[in-house]
Write an enzyme that holds these catalytic residues in place. Structure first.
Site, PDB file in Angstrom:
ATOM      1  N   CYS A 194      50.331  45.818  50.025  1.00 33.90           N
ATOM      2  CA  CYS A 194      49.494  44.867  49.234  1.00 33.90           C
ATOM      3  C   CYS A 194      50.354  44.796  47.997  1.00 33.90           C
ATOM      4  O   CYS A 194      51.058  45.477  47.486  1.00 33.90           O
ATOM      5  CB  CYS A 194      48.038  45.593  48.603  1.00 33.90           C
ATOM      6  SG  CYS A 194      46.894  45.632  49.784  1.00 33.90           S
ATOM      7  N   CYS A 247      47.925  45.722  55.549  1.00 32.39           N
ATOM      8  CA  CYS A 247      48.814  46.655  54.606  1.00 32.39           C
ATOM      9  C   CYS A 247      49.023  48.136  55.062  1.00 32.39           C
ATOM     10  O   CYS A 247      48.098  48.455  55.770  1.00 32.39           O
ATOM     11  CB  CYS A 247      48.087  46.854  53.409  1.00 32.39           C
ATOM     12  SG  CYS A 247      48.695  48.209  52.275  1.00 32.39           S
ATOM     13  N   GLY A 279      44.526  22.027  31.229  1.00 31.49           N
ATOM     14  CA  GLY A 279      45.742  21.587  32.059  1.00 31.49           C
ATOM     15  C   GLY A 279      46.993  20.865  31.243  1.00 31.49           C
ATOM     16  O   GLY A 279      47.982  20.544  31.608  1.00 31.49           O
ATOM     17  N   CYS A 291      44.836  47.867  46.071  1.00 27.21           N
ATOM     18  CA  CYS A 291      45.350  48.721  47.182  1.00 27.21           C
ATOM     19  C   CYS A 291      45.160  50.112  46.935  1.00 27.21           C
ATOM     20  O   CYS A 291      44.439  50.775  47.871  1.00 27.21           O
ATOM     21  CB  CYS A 291      46.875  48.645  47.416  1.00 27.21           C
ATOM     22  SG  CYS A 291      47.736  49.411  48.794  1.00 27.21           S
ATOM     23  N   CYS A 300      46.874  50.753  52.633  1.00 22.12           N
ATOM     24  CA  CYS A 300      45.167  50.778  52.572  1.00 22.12           C
ATOM     25  C   CYS A 300      44.576  50.093  53.845  1.00 22.12           C
ATOM     26  O   CYS A 300      43.638  50.144  53.849  1.00 22.12           O
ATOM     27  CB  CYS A 300      44.802  50.089  51.277  1.00 22.12           C
ATOM     28  SG  CYS A 300      44.970  48.368  51.035  1.00 22.12           S
TER      29      CYS A 300
END
Lengths: 294, 369
Positions: free
Chosen positions: A274, A249, A39, A280, A252
């Site tokens: 998606c 979606c 970080g 997808c 899909c």
């Protein structure tokens, strides 16, 4: 796809992975430092690339310094493999390395991404390289770099908490939509790059290595595998991801992936699809053959 | 030898002028034709037209030729020429939904009605020197054009087909109540060429100053806001480049007159959330429009337009005075360059003060005694 468009690049005159070996080594050293201090933003001497600063040069420098001849590279932009910027970066990588590229998340060893983490869980052999526009999570409360460096050093994060608190008072909820600040390894507040909230939980205790490169701002940082990454939240105002309840979606049929809306070209109506195109497409393929995909 | 006061200003100026022409011509290479500049230095011409605030590619090209490519100086020539022209009419507001588009993208939505159209953009070129251009000749150029036109199969009936219409992306968001619409005002627009700047400056005035501001100046201030000295978080709702019709009210008072078309770049950026009149949180909008093809300018203009709407200005880019006084390249460069003028008198006065201070404070030769 490759080698048709830009006729001017004489590849033989460029080093493997564009950058010279000394620079790559230096970048790898900075990556090691970043991995050692999860970080923490490690300054690095960001190079000029034949791509404009702010278009993914940080990620590209990490990818170039890590990629080997056996690697399989995947590039996504907003989850999409075919987005112009992704295609363009891929073109440059292929041209200067000759490595294999893929759109299949499972196949890839290095995935460079802009604004998304793939929907499927990444494994220990994979590296996800983020293109980072603004590495400093405290920038929203403090414009000065000198000051934010001090705040990180002293773990002086009070202002950030006040900002989130005031946001709740003013709007009734935290308004940060993407780049939701996270605490890494209980020490540094980190900008997760502009991924949606949806992707934040995927950073926590993940198997893959996450590397973040900000070329314009000259910073590299990292989340090593199996590292705690917690979104900032209050006891009575918990972090939550985007709500796609009742939506799925249109391609899909997925109802548990990050969806983006678009307006139908012909009708002007709104549809959902998606954002992760590889996910997808895989789902669609399996759906057609009748089995489950996750 | 004693001191000789500087004289003979006229002669010096005339000689300097002669040298300017000489320096432009001394290379002896074929002379630049205006049309070459219009055709091949497209972005320079557009920049100069924008900052010079006069839409005239030929004169902009002339100014570029005359100033040897010093674009601020060229804009200056164009802007001062503009003062010689009478301003007779205000055009009707341009309807950019009628734009004959050469490029149109949205960064807010992946798919948009009408589609993303990249058009002629360098955004995705790898920034490598194209050494082949050093030996480019007209033969290879016309061959390239021929092959390209064959490839895209320009049909003869091209002109008969209707220009496709491209709905504005921000209209969809407005319809859904996600965007604060800009208020229509019936009041006369504030004309910055006829009135001095006042604060708060009406939006029409702010947009005019931004539209003819220097691209680099706009960029620096807009970038300060994007990077941290501001809180706008812009997303490009839509960026359009193309030709728009210019229409004025008929001077006779009946109907309208079509004057022709000009090329413009338009940027609409969707920016941070604000509460509207009913206290509903909504997105806000920043707007940029400039002459010619200048995407950087249109985007930065839209960012600054939005940042200047901030309710409690804290940062430079949010402060109207700061932005509007500091982005006009012609005004700024004039002042910055005036320091080359003699300042003998004022500097003499300062010398006097400094010497007095040193003496009174018991300082001598810069050191305390």
């Amino acid at each position: 796809m490759e080698n048709k468009v830009n006729v001017y690049l004489n590849t033989s005159r460029y080093n493997f992975g564009f950058l010279n070996e000394e620079i790559k080594k230096e970048i790898r050293r900075k990556i090691l430092k970043a991995v050692a201090i999860p970080g923490y933003q490690v300054p690095f001497a960001s190079q000029e690339l034949p791509i404009a600063k702010g278009w993914g040069t940080g990620g590209l420098q990490i990818t170039f310094s890590l990629v080997g001849r056996d690697d399989i590279v995947k590039i996504i932009d907003q989850g999409c493999d075919e987005s112009v910027n992704a295609v363009n970066l891929k073109r440059l990588i292929v041209k200067t390395t000759g490595v294999k590229v893929t759109t299949d998340t499972y196949q890839a060893t290095i995935i460079q991404t802009r604004h998304r983490i793939p929907e499927i869980e990444l494994n220990e052999n994979q590296i996800l390289v983020f293109q980072v526009p603004i590495p400093e999570p405290l920038r929203i409360i403090e414009p000065s770099e000198i000051e934010t460096r001090r705040m990180h050093a002293e773990m002086d994060y009070g202002k950030m908490w006040v900002y989130l608190y005031e946001d709740i008072i003013k709007w009734g909820d935290i308004t940060i939509g993407y780049r939701y600040p996270v605490l890494v390894n209980n020490r540094y507040i980190m900008d997760p790059s502009p991924i949606p909230r949806w992707d934040i939980p995927k950073l926590n205790m993940a198997k893959a290595l996450f590397l973040f490169g900000a070329g314009r701002e000259k910073r590299i940082y990292a989340v090593p595998p199996y590292t705690k990454v917690k979104p900032l939240e209050f006891e009575d105002y918990k972090f939550h991801v985007e709500n796609f309840n009742g939506k799925k979606c249109s391609r899909c049929g997925s109802s548990n992936s990050f969806l983006v809306e678009y307006y139908n070209r012909e009708t002007g109506e709104k549809t959902w699809v998606c954002s992760d195109t590889s996910y997808c497409t895989m789902r669609l393929k399996h759906k057609l053959s009748g089995d489950e995909y996750e | 030898m004693g001191y000789v006061a500087v004289k003979g200003g006229i002669e010096a100026i005339e000689n300097a002028e002669k040298l300017v022409h000489f320096y432009r011509l001394k290379g002896g290479s074929p002379l630049l034709q205006i049309q070459q500049i219009v055709d091949q230095l497209r972005f320079a011409v557009d920049k100069v037209m924008g900052e010079g605030a006069l839409y005239c590619p030929e004169y902009a090209a002339l100014a570029i030729k005359q100033t040897e490519g010093d674009l601020i100086e060229a804009s200056f020539l164009l802007r001062s020429y503009r003062s010689t022209l009478s301003r007779k009419y205000y055009s009707l507001p341009i309807d950019t939904s009628k734009m004959r588009i050469i490029r149109r993208i949205s960064a807010a939505f992946r798919d948009i009605p009408g589609g993303q159209i990249l058009g002629p953009t360098r955004d995705y070129t790898t920034r490598l020197l194209e050494f082949d251009l050093m030996n480019e000749d007209t033969g290879s150029a016309s061959k390239y054009i021929e092959e390209l036109l064959n490839q895209i199969k320009i049909k003869n009936d091209f002109q008969d087909s209707a220009i496709p219409s491209f709905p504005k992306i921000v209209e969809y968001l407005k319809r859904e109540g996600l965007l604060i619409g800009s208020k229509k005002s019936d009041s006369q627009i504030f004309d910055i060429t006829k009135e001095a700047l006042k604060f708060p400056c009406p939006r029409s005035g702010r947009l005019q100053i931004l539209a003819r501001g220097e691209t680099g100046g706009l960029l620096a201030l807009a970038y300060s806001s994007m990077r941290g000295f501001g809180d706008i978080h812009p997303t490009i709702g839509e960026l359009r480049v193309g030709y728009v019709p210019l229409i004025i009210p008929h001077p006779g008072g009946k109907g309208t007159l079509y004057l022709g078309e000009i090329m413009v770049t338009e940027a609409e950026i969707i920016a941070s959330v604000k509460k509207d009149d009913e206290s509903v949180p909504k997105f806000t909008l920043g707007y940029g429009l400039c002459f010619g093809h200048n995407e950087l300018k249109a985007i930065c203009m839209a960012v600054l337009d939005r940042s200047m709407m901030s309710e409690n200005p804290k940062n430079p880019a949010e402060n109207q005075e700061f932005v509007l006084y500091h982005i006009d390249g012609i005004e700024l460069s004039g002042f910055a360059l005036h320091y080359k003028l003699p300042h003998y008198v004022t500097f003499q006065a300062e010398l006097d003060r400094l010497r007095a201070l040193q003496q009174e404070g018991g300082f001598k030769n810069g050191e305390q005694s």
